[in-house]
Design an enzyme around this catalytic site. Structure first.
Site, mmCIF file in Angstrom:
data_model
loop_
_atom_site.group_PDB
_atom_site.id
_atom_site.type_symbol
_atom_site.label_atom_id
_atom_site.label_comp_id
_atom_site.label_asym_id
_atom_site.label_seq_id
_atom_site.Cartn_x
_atom_site.Cartn_y
_atom_site.Cartn_z
ATOM 1 N N PRO A 13 0.811 -1.294 0.018
ATOM 2 C CA PRO A 13 0.136 0.125 -0.095
ATOM 3 C C PRO A 13 0.876 1.214 -0.100
ATOM 4 O O PRO A 13 1.855 1.472 0.874
ATOM 5 C CB PRO A 13 -0.897 -0.126 1.252
ATOM 6 N N GLU A 14 0.404 2.292 -0.951
ATOM 7 C CA GLU A 14 1.068 3.422 -0.897
ATOM 8 C C GLU A 14 0.193 4.822 -0.593
ATOM 9 O O GLU A 14 -0.891 4.224 -0.349
ATOM 10 C CB GLU A 14 1.848 3.917 -2.285
ATOM 11 N N LYS A 65 2.004 6.897 4.877
ATOM 12 C CA LYS A 65 1.375 5.641 4.780
ATOM 13 C C LYS A 65 0.736 5.093 5.990
ATOM 14 O O LYS A 65 0.205 3.874 6.143
ATOM 15 C CB LYS A 65 2.293 4.665 4.260
ATOM 16 N N ARG A 130 1.656 -11.642 7.358
ATOM 17 C CA ARG A 130 3.054 -11.821 7.775
ATOM 18 C C ARG A 130 3.564 -10.889 9.063
ATOM 19 O O ARG A 130 4.388 -11.102 9.671
ATOM 20 C CB ARG A 130 4.095 -11.177 6.890
ATOM 21 N N ARG A 282 14.526 -2.342 -6.532
ATOM 22 C CA ARG A 282 13.242 -2.426 -7.028
ATOM 23 C C ARG A 282 13.135 -2.609 -8.207
ATOM 24 O O ARG A 282 13.883 -2.076 -9.163
ATOM 25 C CB ARG A 282 12.445 -1.228 -6.391
#
Length: 301
Positions: A13-14, A65, A130, A282
């Site tokens: 999520p950004e 965030k 997680r 990335r």
């Protein structure tokens, strides 16, 4: 909800997605009383349930965030979804946001549920596969002093070109992509919006931050503001992940993305095929014509 909501897309999520969560949750929990809190033992819930049971939600804020849910008793909940967190509302209507999985449509609670908030007219589930995300209880007056909040830099809308240019000079040997991803330098940009901002500015992701002219930094900052606002307006970028209260999903990538996940497709600006590389650790998307590769370019994937 449609079955497509369970598709795995694997995107963290950004900021625009978290803003979508904030706006989406508001009609379900604002001015509603928390009747009971059922946390799982572990680090995902930090605090005492007695501090929030019986309290009413007065506001939902966002810092980068992270979400902050303020209560009428002087307490707040700091919530971060991290990589696999989810917030799922179940009542007469449903709302789900966060990392995509079948939990969006499965019976809840389940083995991934870390906290269950019982309201008078529904339940809010914080799920996290997680266990990297968290819900932290603290005094409302202490929120802005929390270590996590104080570590955040300004968001693109609050930052000036001069401020970002100075930071680029301070981190001059780093690729500009790495600088944009650093939440202590500028808050809110993740992989998607860093790629899109750099495409907007016609800057290759591997260009050293210190080599950029101030006018180029201005273009990057303008691009960040525009692409993130477009994502917020369309409901978030991860289409199979973020579900609005009416059941529809965010459509940023489908309608607005110029380079992200478009490798092999033609650039909408010049017609060159979009390529994918590795930069700042990335997966990175760029147009080799619009964004000239520097001499020390990134290695192709």
């Amino acid at each position: 909800m449609d079955d497509e909501c369970a598709i795995m897309v694997g995107i963290m999520p950004e900021l625009p997605e978290v803003e979508t969560v904030r706006r989406g949750l508001k009609p379900f929990i604002l001015n509603k009383k928390i009747v009971q809190v059922k946390p799982e033992l572990g680090k995902c819930f930090q605090g005492d349930v007695k501090d929030i049971e019986g309290a009413t939600v007065t506001e939902i804020r966002r810092y980068g965030k992270a979400l902050v849910i303020d209560l009428d008793n002087g307490k707040s909940m700091l919530i971060h979804l991290r990589m696999t967190g989810q917030l799922i509302w179940r009542g007469e209507e449903e709302f789900a946001a966060g990392h995509p999985s079948k939990n969006f449509t499965d019976a809840l609670p389940n083995k991934q549920t870390r906290v269950e908030f019982v309201f008078q007219d529904g339940k809010l589930f914080f799920n996290d596969q997680r266990k990297f995300g968290f819900v932290k209880i603290l005094a409302t007056g202490e929120v802005e002093d929390d270590k996590f909040i104080t570590s955040l830099a300004k968001e693109p809308w609050a930052m000036t070109t001069g401020e970002l240019y100075k930071k680029c000079q301070q981190h001059g040997r780093s690729p500009i992509k790495a600088v944009l991803l650093d939440q202590k330098i500028i808050a809110g940009l993740g992989n998607i919006y860093a790629d899109e901002s750099l495409f907007y500015a016609k800057v290759h992701p591997a260009v050293k931050a210190g080599d950029l002219a101030e006018n180029q930094v201005a273009e990057i900052l303008e691009g960040a503001r525009k692409v993130m606002q477009a994502a917020i307006d369309s409901g978030g970028s991860t289409m199979a992940t973020y579900i609005r209260p009416d059941g529809t999903t965010g459509d940023y990538l489908e309608k607005f993305a110029q380079v992200f996940r478009r490798e092999g497709q033609k650039c909408n600006r010049c017609g060159t095929v979009i390529e994918k590389t590795r930069c700042a650790g990335r997966g990175t998307h760029y147009c080799p014509t619009c964004q000239k590769v520097p001499v020390e370019g990134a290695e192709r994937a």
